[in-house]
Enzyme design. Structure first.
Site, PDB file in Angstrom:
ATOM      1  CG  ASP A 115       2.417  14.118  -9.234  1.00  0.00           C
ATOM      2  OD1 ASP A 115       3.197  14.270  -8.868  1.00  0.00           O
ATOM      3  OD2 ASP A 115       2.069  13.866 -10.380  1.00  0.00           O
TER       4      ASP A 115
ATOM      5  CG  ASN B 261       1.936   9.823 -10.141  1.00  0.00           C
ATOM      6  OD1 ASN B 261       2.507   8.567 -10.169  1.00  0.00           O
ATOM      7  ND2 ASN B 261       2.347  10.620 -10.880  1.00  0.00           N
TER       8      ASN B 261
ATOM      9  CG  PHE C 124       3.980   8.057 -14.853  1.00  0.00           C
ATOM     10  CD1 PHE C 124       3.454   7.842 -15.908  1.00  0.00           C
ATOM     11  CD2 PHE C 124       5.322   8.090 -14.851  1.00  0.00           C
ATOM     12  CE1 PHE C 124       3.942   7.830 -17.036  1.00  0.00           C
ATOM     13  CE2 PHE C 124       6.343   8.195 -15.987  1.00  0.00           C
ATOM     14  CZ  PHE C 124       5.465   7.890 -17.144  1.00  0.00           C
TER      15      PHE C 124
ATOM     16  N   GLY D  53       4.458   0.850  -6.870  1.00  0.00           N
ATOM     17  CA  GLY D  53       5.320   0.556  -8.054  1.00  0.00           C
ATOM     18  C   GLY D  53       5.910  -1.006  -7.679  1.00  0.00           C
TER      19      GLY D  53
ATOM     20  CE1 TYR E 197      14.836  21.055   2.102  1.00  0.00           C
ATOM     21  CE2 TYR E 197      13.533  21.050   4.120  1.00  0.00           C
ATOM     22  CZ  TYR E 197      13.875  21.472   2.837  1.00  0.00           C
ATOM     23  OH  TYR E 197      12.741  22.332   2.396  1.00  0.00           O
TER      24      TYR E 197
ATOM     25  CE1 TYR F  87      15.369   7.350 -11.941  1.00  0.00           C
ATOM     26  CE2 TYR F  87      17.507   6.747 -12.365  1.00  0.00           C
ATOM     27  CZ  TYR F  87      16.412   6.731 -11.667  1.00  0.00           C
ATOM     28  OH  TYR F  87      16.164   5.416 -10.754  1.00  0.00           O
TER      29      TYR F  87
HETATM   30  P1  NAD Z   1       8.501   1.902 -10.451  1.00  0.00           P
HETATM   31  O1  NAD Z   1       8.390   2.943 -11.632  1.00  0.00           O
HETATM   32  O2  NAD Z   1       8.011   0.409 -10.710  1.00  0.00           O
HETATM   33  O3  NAD Z   1       7.794   2.687  -9.254  1.00  0.00           O
HETATM   34  C1  NAD Z   1       8.000   3.989  -9.228  1.00  0.00           C
HETATM   35  C2  NAD Z   1       6.575   4.376  -8.451  1.00  0.00           C
HETATM   36  O4  NAD Z   1       6.583   5.644  -8.304  1.00  0.00           O
HETATM   37  C3  NAD Z   1       5.483   4.051  -9.480  1.00  0.00           C
HETATM   38  O5  NAD Z   1       4.172   3.551  -8.636  1.00  0.00           O
HETATM   39  C4  NAD Z   1       4.773   5.303  -9.948  1.00  0.00           C
HETATM   40  O6  NAD Z   1       3.657   5.574 -10.146  1.00  0.00           O
HETATM   41  C5  NAD Z   1       5.279   6.295  -8.790  1.00  0.00           C
HETATM   42  N1  NAD Z   1       5.389   7.612  -9.103  1.00  0.00           N
HETATM   43  C6  NAD Z   1       6.055   8.175 -10.207  1.00  0.00           C
HETATM   44  N2  NAD Z   1       5.904   9.541 -10.130  1.00  0.00           N
HETATM   45  C7  NAD Z   1       5.201   9.960  -9.128  1.00  0.00           C
HETATM   46  C8  NAD Z   1       4.808  11.239  -8.803  1.00  0.00           C
HETATM   47  N3  NAD Z   1       5.113  12.361  -9.307  1.00  0.00           N
HETATM   48  N4  NAD Z   1       3.766  11.206  -7.392  1.00  0.00           N
HETATM   49  C9  NAD Z   1       3.653   9.969  -6.876  1.00  0.00           C
HETATM   50  N5  NAD Z   1       4.025   8.865  -7.410  1.00  0.00           N
HETATM   51  C10 NAD Z   1       4.953   8.842  -8.534  1.00  0.00           C
HETATM   52  O7  NAD Z   1      10.185   1.919 -10.171  1.00  0.00           O
HETATM   53  P2  NAD Z   1      10.989   0.998  -9.237  1.00  0.00           P
HETATM   54  O8  NAD Z   1      12.041   0.236 -10.057  1.00  0.00           O
HETATM   55  O9  NAD Z   1       9.893   0.401  -8.180  1.00  0.00           O
HETATM   56  O10 NAD Z   1      11.506   2.134  -8.328  1.00  0.00           O
HETATM   57  C11 NAD Z   1      11.327   2.698  -7.123  1.00  0.00           C
HETATM   58  C12 NAD Z   1      12.242   3.768  -6.743  1.00  0.00           C
HETATM   59  O11 NAD Z   1      13.446   3.137  -6.788  1.00  0.00           O
HETATM   60  C13 NAD Z   1      12.447   5.035  -7.693  1.00  0.00           C
HETATM   61  O12 NAD Z   1      12.698   6.222  -7.141  1.00  0.00           O
HETATM   62  C14 NAD Z   1      13.815   4.637  -8.557  1.00  0.00           C
HETATM   63  O13 NAD Z   1      14.505   5.644  -8.882  1.00  0.00           O
HETATM   64  C15 NAD Z   1      14.535   3.797  -7.640  1.00  0.00           C
HETATM   65  N6  NAD Z   1      15.502   2.901  -8.059  1.00  0.00           N
HETATM   66  C16 NAD Z   1      15.234   1.804  -8.668  1.00  0.00           C
HETATM   67  C17 NAD Z   1      16.117   0.742  -9.482  1.00  0.00           C
HETATM   68  C18 NAD Z   1      15.660  -0.264 -10.142  1.00  0.00           C
HETATM   69  O14 NAD Z   1      16.494  -1.001 -10.602  1.00  0.00           O
HETATM   70  N7  NAD Z   1      14.431  -0.813  -9.823  1.00  0.00           N
HETATM   71  C19 NAD Z   1      17.537   1.500  -9.550  1.00  0.00           C
HETATM   72  C20 NAD Z   1      17.846   2.341  -9.001  1.00  0.00           C
HETATM   73  C21 NAD Z   1      16.863   3.316  -8.135  1.00  0.00           C
END
Ligand code: NAD
Ligand code: UDP
Length: 310
Positions: A56, A32, A34, A10, A157, A143
């Site tokens: 996943d 995964n 997504f 991601g 945990y 979320y």
């Molecule tokens: P993103 O959507 O680019 O990345 C999320 C990644 O998780 C993607 O590669 C997606 O394919 C993968 N994924 C989703 N569901 C999955 C599953 N069930 N199994 C395996 N992989 C799965 O988003 P991001 O901005 O890179 O965010 C990364 C993390 O940081 C997330 O947990 C998000 O909640 C957290 N976060 C991000 C922000 C932000 O501003 N970007 C803010 C707060 C928290």
């Protein structure tokens, strides 16, 4: 050191994999796909210390690692509301599976939590001891509440099984490798400006966010993972405390992209937080961390990235 990064393909995850490899680690990226893409990690595939697994997190998996960064979860409202039940499962069942792994192999585990645990905050700026103001039954709840339960699981945990845990509450982060159709405000405004389209401001644009450039964020979470302190298991905010209204952000995107911005106002989504700004005293004290990249500089790099992609 073998390090698992879930959600590693991601936006943030791919920058984290890159950083961990640069630091000499052996990185297992699990995704995964997504909202992640192979494109984001293609340049890492030739590295002998990098491994990719399509999986996943809601399904258990057996791996032997020393550290786990759990980033798997769609982060944009558009994506996490596409299949809200799946979003809850990802945060809750994914967290249980990874905590089970951490317990079994005695790995240290870091959970990517979020400023959304504060909901529409009544305390400003947000400190980690604020319990938040979250709607448990709204469109954002899959979320917000999923991430809150994940924090609960991390703490239980830790207390019950002695798992070595870290919780980072990430505030709005932006930069290269956000998706064009991500739906989040920075990528939306930049793509719209570059395509000479109207910038879509939701509501009157007076709501605020504080935007952190991705390299600053990654530096903060790597520091948190590798810091020891008595209260290190309690959450730590990582974000850039400089606060902007969406109107100010739109103007800044216009200035940096060199475009004359046209604005259209769309309805404000339900439960959209009115203001958000991290108090980062805990991160500064525990980790010696402070953001280094100002919005103007980070936006310039982001605009360059999207200009190339488009
Ligand atoms: P993103 O959507 O680019 O990345 C999320 C990644 O998780 C993607 O590669 C997606 O394919 C993968 N994924 C989703 N569901 C999955 C599953 N069930 N199994 C395996 N992989 C799965 O988003 P991001 O901005 O890179 O965010 C990364 C993390 O940081 C997330 O947990 C998000 O909640 C957290 N976060 C991000 C922000 C932000 O501003 N970007 C803010 C707060 C928290
Ligand atoms: N927003 C906007 N126009 C857009 C996308 C988002 O005005 O095209 C607003 C949104 O209503 C919110 C802020 O920008 O107030 C940040 O939205 P984003 O989805 O990026 O993150 P979050 O709301 O999860 O902080």
């Amino acid at each position: 050191m073998r390090i698992l990064v879930t959600g590693g393909a991601g936006f943030i995850g791919s920058h984290l994999c890159e950083r961990l490899l640069a630091d000499g680690g052996e990185v297992v990226c699990l995704d995964n796909f997504f909202t992640g893409r192979k494109d984001n990690i293609l340049h890492l595939m030739d590295n002998k210390r990098f491994e990719l697994i399509r999986h996943d997190v809601i399904e258990p998996i057996l791996l032997e690692v020393d550290q786990i960064y759990n980033l798997a979860c769609p982060a944009s409202p558009v994506h996490y509301q596409y299949n809200p039940v799946k979003t809850v499962k990802t945060s809750v069942m994914g967290m249980i599976n990874l905590l089970g792994m951490a317990k079994r192999v005695k790995a240290r585990i870091l959970q990517a939590s979020t400023s959304e645990v504060y909901g529409d905050p009544l305390v400003h700026p947000q400190t980690e001891d604020y319990f938040g103001n979250v709607n448990p039954i709204g469109l954002r709840s899959c979320y917000d509440e999923g991430k809150r339960v994940a924090e609960t699981l991390m703490m239980d945990y830790h207390r019950q099984n002695g798992v070595d845990t870290r919780i980072v509450r990430i505030f709005n982060t932006y930069g290269e490798r956000m998706l064009e159709n991500d739906g989040r405000v920075v990528s939306n405004f930049v793509v719209q400006a570059l395509q000479d389209k109207e910038l879509t401001i939701y509501g009157d644009g007076s709501q605020t966010r504080s935007f952190c450039y991705v390299s600053d964020l990654v530096d903060g979470i790597v520091r948190l993972m590798n810091t020891e302190a008595d209260d290190i298991h309690l959450p730590v905010n990582i974000g850039n405390p400089t606060e902007f209204t969406m109107n100010e952000l739109a103007a800044e995107v216009g200035r940096i992209s060199g475009k004359e911005v046209k604005i259209t106002h769309l309805p404000l989504p339900a439960d959209d937080p009115k203001q958000r700004k991290p108090n980062i005293e805990r991160a500064t004290r525990l980790l010696g961390w402070n953001p280094a990249v100002m919005l103007a500089d980070g936006l310039e790099r982001t605009v360059d990235y999207f200009r190339l992609r488009l």
